[in-house]
Design a protein around this motif. Structure first.
Motif, PDB file in Angstrom:
ATOM      1  N   GLU A   1      37.676  21.576   9.143  1.00 13.72           N
ATOM      2  CA  GLU A   1      36.746  22.248  10.037  1.00 13.72           C
ATOM      3  C   GLU A   1      35.378  21.591   9.923  1.00 13.72           C
ATOM      4  O   GLU A   1      35.046  21.043   8.875  1.00 13.72           O
ATOM      5  N   TYR A   2      34.621  21.696  11.004  1.00  6.21           N
ATOM      6  CA  TYR A   2      33.255  21.187  10.979  1.00  6.21           C
ATOM      7  C   TYR A   2      32.356  22.190  11.689  1.00  6.21           C
ATOM      8  O   TYR A   2      32.690  22.692  12.757  1.00  6.21           O
ATOM      9  N   GLU A   3      31.225  22.466  11.076  1.00 12.48           N
ATOM     10  CA  GLU A   3      30.234  23.333  11.684  1.00 12.48           C
ATOM     11  C   GLU A   3      28.908  22.601  11.654  1.00 12.48           C
ATOM     12  O   GLU A   3      28.411  22.243  10.575  1.00 12.48           O
ATOM     13  N   ASP A   4      28.363  22.389  12.807  1.00 11.44           N
ATOM     14  CA  ASP A   4      27.093  21.685  12.909  1.00 11.44           C
ATOM     15  C   ASP A   4      25.966  22.666  12.604  1.00 11.44           C
ATOM     16  O   ASP A   4      25.426  23.304  13.481  1.00 11.44           O
ATOM     17  N   THR A   5      25.645  22.776  11.331  1.00 12.70           N
ATOM     18  CA  THR A   5      24.629  23.734  10.910  1.00 12.70           C
ATOM     19  C   THR A   5      23.230  23.156  10.940  1.00 12.70           C
ATOM     20  O   THR A   5      22.273  23.850  10.663  1.00 12.70           O
ATOM     21  N   GLY A   6      23.129  21.913  11.259  1.00  8.83           N
ATOM     22  CA  GLY A   6      21.815  21.300  11.376  1.00  8.83           C
ATOM     23  C   GLY A   6      21.516  20.335  10.252  1.00  8.83           C
ATOM     24  O   GLY A   6      22.015  20.457   9.153  1.00  8.83           O
ATOM     25  N   HIS A   7      20.703  19.386  10.567  1.00  4.60           N
ATOM     26  CA  HIS A   7      20.290  18.365   9.614  1.00  4.60           C
ATOM     27  C   HIS A   7      18.812  18.568   9.330  1.00  4.60           C
ATOM     28  O   HIS A   7      18.009  18.764  10.241  1.00  4.60           O
ATOM     29  N   VAL A   8      18.446  18.542   8.069  1.00  8.86           N
ATOM     30  CA  VAL A   8      17.046  18.682   7.687  1.00  8.86           C
ATOM     31  C   VAL A   8      16.500  17.294   7.365  1.00  8.86           C
ATOM     32  O   VAL A   8      16.991  16.623   6.461  1.00  8.86           O
ATOM     33  N   LYS A   9      15.511  16.892   8.126  1.00  5.48           N
ATOM     34  CA  LYS A   9      14.877  15.601   7.886  1.00  5.48           C
ATOM     35  C   LYS A   9      14.014  15.683   6.631  1.00  5.48           C
ATOM     36  O   LYS A   9      13.510  16.745   6.274  1.00  5.48           O
ATOM     37  N   ASP A  10      13.852  14.548   5.972  1.00  6.35           N
ATOM     38  CA  ASP A  10      13.056  14.509   4.744  1.00  6.35           C
ATOM     39  C   ASP A  10      11.649  15.060   4.943  1.00  6.35           C
ATOM     40  O   ASP A  10      11.123  15.761   4.079  1.00  6.35           O
ATOM     41  N   ASP A  11      11.037  14.761   6.089  1.00  2.00           N
ATOM     42  CA  ASP A  11       9.665  15.221   6.294  1.00  2.00           C
ATOM     43  C   ASP A  11       9.587  16.707   6.645  1.00  2.00           C
ATOM     44  O   ASP A  11       8.508  17.279   6.696  1.00  2.00           O
TER      45      ASP A  11
ATOM     46  N   LYS B   1       8.944  22.417   4.515  1.00  2.34           N
ATOM     47  CA  LYS B   1       8.628  23.539   5.396  1.00  2.34           C
ATOM     48  C   LYS B   1       9.651  24.668   5.291  1.00  2.34           C
ATOM     49  O   LYS B   1       9.480  25.709   5.898  1.00  2.34           O
ATOM     50  N   ILE B   2      10.711  24.471   4.515  1.00  6.44           N
ATOM     51  CA  ILE B   2      11.774  25.470   4.384  1.00  6.44           C
ATOM     52  C   ILE B   2      11.374  26.511   3.344  1.00  6.44           C
ATOM     53  O   ILE B   2      10.976  26.178   2.232  1.00  6.44           O
ATOM     54  N   ASP B   3      11.484  27.791   3.721  1.00  6.09           N
ATOM     55  CA  ASP B   3      11.221  28.892   2.798  1.00  6.09           C
ATOM     56  C   ASP B   3      12.544  29.227   2.111  1.00  6.09           C
ATOM     57  O   ASP B   3      13.421  29.866   2.702  1.00  6.09           O
ATOM     58  N   ALA B   4      12.696  28.799   0.862  1.00  5.55           N
ATOM     59  CA  ALA B   4      13.950  28.964   0.133  1.00  5.55           C
ATOM     60  C   ALA B   4      14.342  30.434  -0.019  1.00  5.55           C
ATOM     61  O   ALA B   4      15.515  30.796   0.124  1.00  5.55           O
ATOM     62  N   ASN B   5      13.372  31.308  -0.297  1.00  4.81           N
ATOM     63  CA  ASN B   5      13.674  32.736  -0.454  1.00  4.81           C
ATOM     64  C   ASN B   5      14.169  33.350   0.851  1.00  4.81           C
ATOM     65  O   ASN B   5      15.107  34.145   0.865  1.00  4.81           O
ATOM     66  N   GLU B   6      13.538  32.991   1.949  1.00  9.10           N
ATOM     67  CA  GLU B   6      13.954  33.496   3.257  1.00  9.10           C
ATOM     68  C   GLU B   6      15.359  32.990   3.600  1.00  9.10           C
ATOM     69  O   GLU B   6      16.191  33.738   4.113  1.00  9.10           O
TER      70      GLU B   6
END
Length: 141
Positions: A94-104, A108-113
């Motif tokens: 299976e594959y789910e395109d959950t998104g790619h996070v660019k290095d830059d 900006k990602i809130d780990a707790n959220e």
């Protein structure tokens, strides 16, 4: 070649393992690819299918699951089965395109959220019964 009927599906993040019995009734409508051969998993990956295995592409994997009363989640991209009829397993990719996070963007990602959203999603998912069972509770009777 008679391939068994799918009876149980154990899901994982990237693949599923299935156990099966009894021949599928409509196997002639599926396009089984016999190894050795290179087979594609959509645009995601390519497998070197060994001579001891057969493969179904995404469309035929979904057909196989439907024909065998298994859950189709539309993330299936292929499946591999052993040719040996004494082996009763399969791998459903299976594959789910959950998104790619660019290095830059990583800072900006809130780990707790993000963790909280996973917890909430898991709790909601656990409330839904994806695979009905034949068992029923007799507690309190």
């Amino acid at each position: 070649m008679k391939l068994p009927k799918l009876i149980t599906l154990l899901t994982g993040a990237a693949l599923c393992v299935s156990l099966w019995t009894a021949p599928a009734s409509a196997e002639e409508t599926l396009n089984w690819v016999e190894g050795p051969k290179k087979v594609g998993l959509g645009q995601i990956a390519e497998l070197d299918l060994d001579k001891n295995f057969v493969f179904l592409n995404d469309t035929d994997t979904k057909k196989f699951e439907q024909q065998n009363d298994s859950h189709v989640n539309n993330r299936e991209i292929g499946s591999v089965f052993p040719k040996d009829e004494n082996q009763n397993w399969a791998v459903i990719f299976e594959y789910e395109d959950t998104g790619h996070v660019k290095d830059d963007e990583k800072d900006k990602i809130d780990a707790n959220e993000l963790l909280e959203s996973y917890k909430t999603g898991t709790e909601e998912s656990n409330k839904k019964e994806m695979y009905p069972t034949a068992c029923s509770s007799t507690a309190g009777m």
